[in-house]
Write a protein that holds these residues in place. Structure first.
Motif, PDB file in Angstrom:
ATOM      1  N   TYR A  36     -50.423   2.355 105.116  1.00 44.41           N
ATOM      2  CA  TYR A  36     -50.103   2.099 106.512  1.00 44.41           C
ATOM      3  C   TYR A  36     -48.606   2.300 106.713  1.00 44.41           C
ATOM      4  O   TYR A  36     -47.803   2.078 105.806  1.00 44.41           O
ATOM      5  CB  TYR A  36     -50.469   0.657 106.900  1.00 44.41           C
ATOM      6  CG  TYR A  36     -51.922   0.437 107.214  1.00 44.41           C
ATOM      7  CD1 TYR A  36     -52.863   0.290 106.196  1.00 44.41           C
ATOM      8  CD2 TYR A  36     -52.363   0.385 108.531  1.00 44.41           C
ATOM      9  CE1 TYR A  36     -54.204   0.088 106.491  1.00 44.41           C
ATOM     10  CE2 TYR A  36     -53.701   0.184 108.835  1.00 44.41           C
ATOM     11  CZ  TYR A  36     -54.612   0.040 107.817  1.00 44.41           C
ATOM     12  OH  TYR A  36     -55.936  -0.149 108.110  1.00 44.41           O
ATOM     13  N   ILE A  94     -58.628  -2.655  98.919  1.00 44.11           N
ATOM     14  CA  ILE A  94     -59.766  -3.532  99.188  1.00 44.11           C
ATOM     15  C   ILE A  94     -60.819  -3.273  98.135  1.00 44.11           C
ATOM     16  O   ILE A  94     -61.047  -2.127  97.734  1.00 44.11           O
ATOM     17  CB  ILE A  94     -60.295  -3.314 100.615  1.00 44.11           C
ATOM     18  CG1 ILE A  94     -61.198  -4.465 101.047  1.00 44.11           C
ATOM     19  CG2 ILE A  94     -60.998  -1.991 100.751  1.00 44.11           C
ATOM     20  CD1 ILE A  94     -61.492  -4.473 102.529  1.00 44.11           C
ATOM     21  N   PHE A 101     -67.255 -10.662 102.495  1.00 42.74           N
ATOM     22  CA  PHE A 101     -66.047 -10.131 103.111  1.00 42.74           C
ATOM     23  C   PHE A 101     -65.007  -9.866 102.045  1.00 42.74           C
ATOM     24  O   PHE A 101     -64.763 -10.697 101.179  1.00 42.74           O
ATOM     25  CB  PHE A 101     -65.504 -11.138 104.131  1.00 42.74           C
ATOM     26  CG  PHE A 101     -64.111 -10.826 104.591  1.00 42.74           C
ATOM     27  CD1 PHE A 101     -63.050 -11.635 104.214  1.00 42.74           C
ATOM     28  CD2 PHE A 101     -63.860  -9.723 105.383  1.00 42.74           C
ATOM     29  CE1 PHE A 101     -61.762 -11.356 104.624  1.00 42.74           C
ATOM     30  CE2 PHE A 101     -62.569  -9.432 105.802  1.00 42.74           C
ATOM     31  CZ  PHE A 101     -61.518 -10.247 105.425  1.00 42.74           C
ATOM     32  N   LYS A 103     -61.075  -8.874 101.789  1.00 42.21           N
ATOM     33  CA  LYS A 103     -59.882  -8.735 102.615  1.00 42.21           C
ATOM     34  C   LYS A 103     -59.011  -7.587 102.126  1.00 42.21           C
ATOM     35  O   LYS A 103     -58.968  -7.270 100.946  1.00 42.21           O
ATOM     36  CB  LYS A 103     -59.083 -10.038 102.623  1.00 42.21           C
ATOM     37  CG  LYS A 103     -58.518 -10.433 101.282  1.00 42.21           C
ATOM     38  CD  LYS A 103     -57.940 -11.834 101.354  1.00 42.21           C
ATOM     39  CE  LYS A 103     -57.437 -12.270  99.993  1.00 42.21           C
ATOM     40  NZ  LYS A 103     -57.332 -13.734  99.906  1.00 42.21           N
TER      41      LYS A 103
ATOM     42  N   TYR B  33     -58.541 -10.053 112.553  1.00 42.22           N
ATOM     43  CA  TYR B  33     -57.791 -10.562 111.395  1.00 42.22           C
ATOM     44  C   TYR B  33     -56.427 -11.071 111.850  1.00 42.22           C
ATOM     45  O   TYR B  33     -55.812 -10.498 112.739  1.00 42.22           O
ATOM     46  CB  TYR B  33     -57.544  -9.441 110.368  1.00 42.22           C
ATOM     47  CG  TYR B  33     -58.744  -8.597 110.054  1.00 42.22           C
ATOM     48  CD1 TYR B  33     -59.173  -7.601 110.926  1.00 42.22           C
ATOM     49  CD2 TYR B  33     -59.449  -8.770 108.858  1.00 42.22           C
ATOM     50  CE1 TYR B  33     -60.268  -6.817 110.638  1.00 42.22           C
ATOM     51  CE2 TYR B  33     -60.542  -7.982 108.563  1.00 42.22           C
ATOM     52  CZ  TYR B  33     -60.953  -7.011 109.459  1.00 42.22           C
ATOM     53  OH  TYR B  33     -62.040  -6.234 109.167  1.00 42.22           O
ATOM     54  N   TYR B  35     -52.688 -11.796 110.053  1.00 45.29           N
ATOM     55  CA  TYR B  35     -51.809 -11.675 108.894  1.00 45.29           C
ATOM     56  C   TYR B  35     -50.438 -12.234 109.264  1.00 45.29           C
ATOM     57  O   TYR B  35     -50.075 -12.308 110.438  1.00 45.29           O
ATOM     58  CB  TYR B  35     -51.628 -10.201 108.473  1.00 45.29           C
ATOM     59  CG  TYR B  35     -52.773  -9.606 107.695  1.00 45.29           C
ATOM     60  CD1 TYR B  35     -53.898  -9.088 108.347  1.00 45.29           C
ATOM     61  CD2 TYR B  35     -52.721  -9.524 106.304  1.00 45.29           C
ATOM     62  CE1 TYR B  35     -54.943  -8.532 107.617  1.00 45.29           C
ATOM     63  CE2 TYR B  35     -53.757  -8.959 105.574  1.00 45.29           C
ATOM     64  CZ  TYR B  35     -54.855  -8.467 106.249  1.00 45.29           C
ATOM     65  OH  TYR B  35     -55.886  -7.906 105.523  1.00 45.29           O
ATOM     66  N   PHE B  45     -52.546 -12.372 104.160  1.00 51.70           N
ATOM     67  CA  PHE B  45     -53.790 -12.595 104.897  1.00 51.70           C
ATOM     68  C   PHE B  45     -53.925 -14.061 105.269  1.00 51.70           C
ATOM     69  O   PHE B  45     -53.707 -14.946 104.443  1.00 51.70           O
ATOM     70  CB  PHE B  45     -54.974 -12.156 104.044  1.00 51.70           C
ATOM     71  CG  PHE B  45     -56.316 -12.558 104.594  1.00 51.70           C
ATOM     72  CD1 PHE B  45     -56.978 -13.672 104.116  1.00 51.70           C
ATOM     73  CD2 PHE B  45     -56.911 -11.805 105.598  1.00 51.70           C
ATOM     74  CE1 PHE B  45     -58.216 -14.035 104.622  1.00 51.70           C
ATOM     75  CE2 PHE B  45     -58.148 -12.173 106.111  1.00 51.70           C
ATOM     76  CZ  PHE B  45     -58.799 -13.285 105.621  1.00 51.70           C
ATOM     77  N   TYR B  48     -59.975 -14.361 108.901  1.00 57.91           N
ATOM     78  CA  TYR B  48     -60.803 -13.255 109.384  1.00 57.91           C
ATOM     79  C   TYR B  48     -61.923 -13.813 110.264  1.00 57.91           C
ATOM     80  O   TYR B  48     -62.526 -14.835 109.925  1.00 57.91           O
ATOM     81  CB  TYR B  48     -61.377 -12.514 108.174  1.00 57.91           C
ATOM     82  CG  TYR B  48     -62.654 -11.750 108.390  1.00 57.91           C
ATOM     83  CD1 TYR B  48     -63.857 -12.200 107.837  1.00 57.91           C
ATOM     84  CD2 TYR B  48     -62.658 -10.566 109.114  1.00 57.91           C
ATOM     85  CE1 TYR B  48     -65.026 -11.486 108.011  1.00 57.91           C
ATOM     86  CE2 TYR B  48     -63.830  -9.853 109.288  1.00 57.91           C
ATOM     87  CZ  TYR B  48     -65.012 -10.311 108.735  1.00 57.91           C
ATOM     88  OH  TYR B  48     -66.171  -9.600 108.893  1.00 57.91           O
ATOM     89  N   SER B  58     -59.454 -18.602 103.905  1.00 58.04           N
ATOM     90  CA  SER B  58     -58.772 -18.938 102.656  1.00 58.04           C
ATOM     91  C   SER B  58     -57.267 -18.755 102.706  1.00 58.04           C
ATOM     92  O   SER B  58     -56.540 -19.358 101.914  1.00 58.04           O
ATOM     93  CB  SER B  58     -59.341 -18.093 101.512  1.00 58.04           C
ATOM     94  OG  SER B  58     -59.096 -16.713 101.757  1.00 58.04           O
ATOM     95  N   LEU B  91     -49.185 -11.101 112.722  1.00 53.03           N
ATOM     96  CA  LEU B  91     -49.850  -9.869 113.129  1.00 53.03           C
ATOM     97  C   LEU B  91     -51.344 -10.093 113.295  1.00 53.03           C
ATOM     98  O   LEU B  91     -51.975 -10.761 112.485  1.00 53.03           O
ATOM     99  CB  LEU B  91     -49.634  -8.774 112.082  1.00 53.03           C
ATOM    100  CG  LEU B  91     -48.184  -8.313 111.863  1.00 53.03           C
ATOM    101  CD1 LEU B  91     -48.108  -7.398 110.654  1.00 53.03           C
ATOM    102  CD2 LEU B  91     -47.676  -7.587 113.089  1.00 53.03           C
ATOM    103  N   GLN B  98     -66.659  -4.639 109.503  1.00 49.55           N
ATOM    104  CA  GLN B  98     -65.965  -5.637 108.697  1.00 49.55           C
ATOM    105  C   GLN B  98     -64.677  -5.099 108.098  1.00 49.55           C
ATOM    106  O   GLN B  98     -64.007  -5.788 107.347  1.00 49.55           O
ATOM    107  CB  GLN B  98     -66.886  -6.140 107.586  1.00 49.55           C
ATOM    108  CG  GLN B  98     -68.027  -6.987 108.106  1.00 49.55           C
ATOM    109  CD  GLN B  98     -68.790  -7.631 106.977  1.00 49.55           C
ATOM    110  OE1 GLN B  98     -68.209  -8.111 106.014  1.00 49.55           O
ATOM    111  NE2 GLN B  98     -70.100  -7.646 107.083  1.00 49.55           N
ATOM    112  N   GLY B  99     -64.372  -3.867 108.406  1.00 52.01           N
ATOM    113  CA  GLY B  99     -63.116  -3.307 107.946  1.00 52.01           C
ATOM    114  C   GLY B  99     -63.135  -2.869 106.499  1.00 52.01           C
ATOM    115  O   GLY B  99     -62.113  -2.500 105.949  1.00 52.01           O
ATOM    116  N   LEU B 104     -58.081  -0.668 110.307  1.00 51.53           N
ATOM    117  CA  LEU B 104     -57.632  -1.828 111.057  1.00 51.53           C
ATOM    118  C   LEU B 104     -56.599  -1.377 112.077  1.00 51.53           C
ATOM    119  O   LEU B 104     -55.683  -0.602 111.755  1.00 51.53           O
ATOM    120  CB  LEU B 104     -56.998  -2.867 110.119  1.00 51.53           C
ATOM    121  CG  LEU B 104     -57.929  -3.950 109.570  1.00 51.53           C
ATOM    122  CD1 LEU B 104     -59.011  -3.345 108.714  1.00 51.53           C
ATOM    123  CD2 LEU B 104     -57.131  -4.989 108.793  1.00 51.53           C
TER     124      LEU B 104
END
Lengths: 116, 115
Positions: A36, A94, A101, A103, B33, B35, B45, B48, B58, B91, B98-99, B104
Motif C-alpha cells: 500500500y 494476510i 477472519f 487480519k 476495519y 487501525y 489493527f 473488524y 483483539s 484509520l 472479508q478482505g 481495503l
C-alpha cells in the motif's frame, strides 16, 4: 500469526534512479501479500497484491514486486522514480486460511524520498 | 459515498476527556476495519466489523476503547478517559468482503492529539 518487517524506515533516492523497498514476512501458513502507498495527507491506497500465480506482480505507477517464498520476501521495485513517488510505502500480509477472519498485518512503513 | 469518509479530520483534546471518531464506509461494503497509525509503529489493527457484529476485537488496546457499527454502515470508535499515549492517526477502511483477498479502501484518518 503473521508479521512483516520493513527494515528501511527511509530511503532517499534521486529522480530517475531505480529503487527497491524491502519487505520480509513471517508466517506458519501460506500468505497473500500487498503493498500500500500513502501519499502526504492522503489515505492508504493499494499499489499491488500477490494472491497466486506469477510471482512477479505489477501495480500502478510502474511499480512491481516479486514474491520469493524461499526467502519470505516481497520486495517492491521501480526502475525509474519520479518526484511524485515520494510517499510512505507499507507492506502487508494476510494468512491464507479458509475459515475465520484473518487480519491484514502491516509493516512499519518505508518513507521514499525522491529528490531532483 | 464515493470513498471512506472519516470525521473529525483533526481532534485535540485534554487528557481524561472522551472522544468519538466516526467512519462512513463505501456504500455496500460489509466489512469495516479500524487501525491506529502511530509514528514509527506502522498500522496497528484495532477491530473488524462484518455487518454490525465485531468478530475480532483483539486489537483494542484497553477497555477504554470501544466501537460500534449501526445499520451495517457508519461506525464510531470511542475512547474514554483519553491518555497521551492515545495520540495517533485513527484509520478506517472498508471492503466488499472479508478482505481476505480483496482490497481495503482507507479513509484519510482522524488525527487525535491528547494534551
Amino acid at each position: 500469526a503473521q508479521s512483516v518487517t520493513q527494515l528501511d524506515s527511509q530511503v532517499p533516492v534521486f529522480e530517475e534512479a531505480p529503487v527497491e523497498l524491502r519487505c520480509n514476512y513471517s508466517s506458519s501458513v501460506s500468505v497473500y501479500l500487498f503493498w500500500y502507498v500513502q501519499y502526504p495527507n492522503q489515505g492508504l491506497q493499494l499499489l499491488l497484491k500477490y494472491l497466486s500465480g506469477s510471482t512477479l506482480v505489477k501495480g500502478i505507477n510502474g511499480f512491481e514486486a516479486e514474491f520469493n517464498k524461499s526467502q519470505t520476501s516481497f520486495h517492491l521495485r521501480k526502475p525509474s522514480v519520479h518526484i511524485s513517488d515520494t510517499a510512505e510505502y507499507f507492506c502487508a500480509v494476510i494468512g491464507r486460511l479458509n475459515t475465520g477472519f484473518q487480519k491484514l498485518v502491516f509493516g512499519t512503513g518505508t518513507r521514499l524520498l525522491v529528490s531532483p | 459515498g464515493a470513498g471512506v469518509s472519516q470525521s473529525p479530520s483533526n481532534k485535540v483534546t485534554e487528557k481524561g476527556k472522551d472522544v468519538e471518531l466516526r467512519c462512513d464506509p463505501i456504500s455496500g461494503h460489509t466489512a469495516l476495519y479500524w487501525y491506529r497509525q502511530s509514528l514509527g509503529q506502522g498500522l496497528e489493527f484495532l477491530i473488524y466489523f462484518q455487518g454490525n457484529s465485531a468478530p475480532d476485537k483483539s486489537g483494542l488496546p484497553s477497555d477504554r476503547f470501544s466501537a460500534e457499527r449501526t445499520g451495517g454502515s457508519v461506525s464510531t470508535l470511542t475512547i474514554q478517559r483519553t491518555q497521551q499515549e492515545d495520540s495517533a492517526v485513527y484509520l478506517c477502511a472498508s471492503s466488499s468482503n472479508q478482505g481476505i483477498t480483496g482490497e481495503l479502501f482507507f479513509g484519510e484518518g482522524s488525527r487525535l492529539t491528547v494534551l
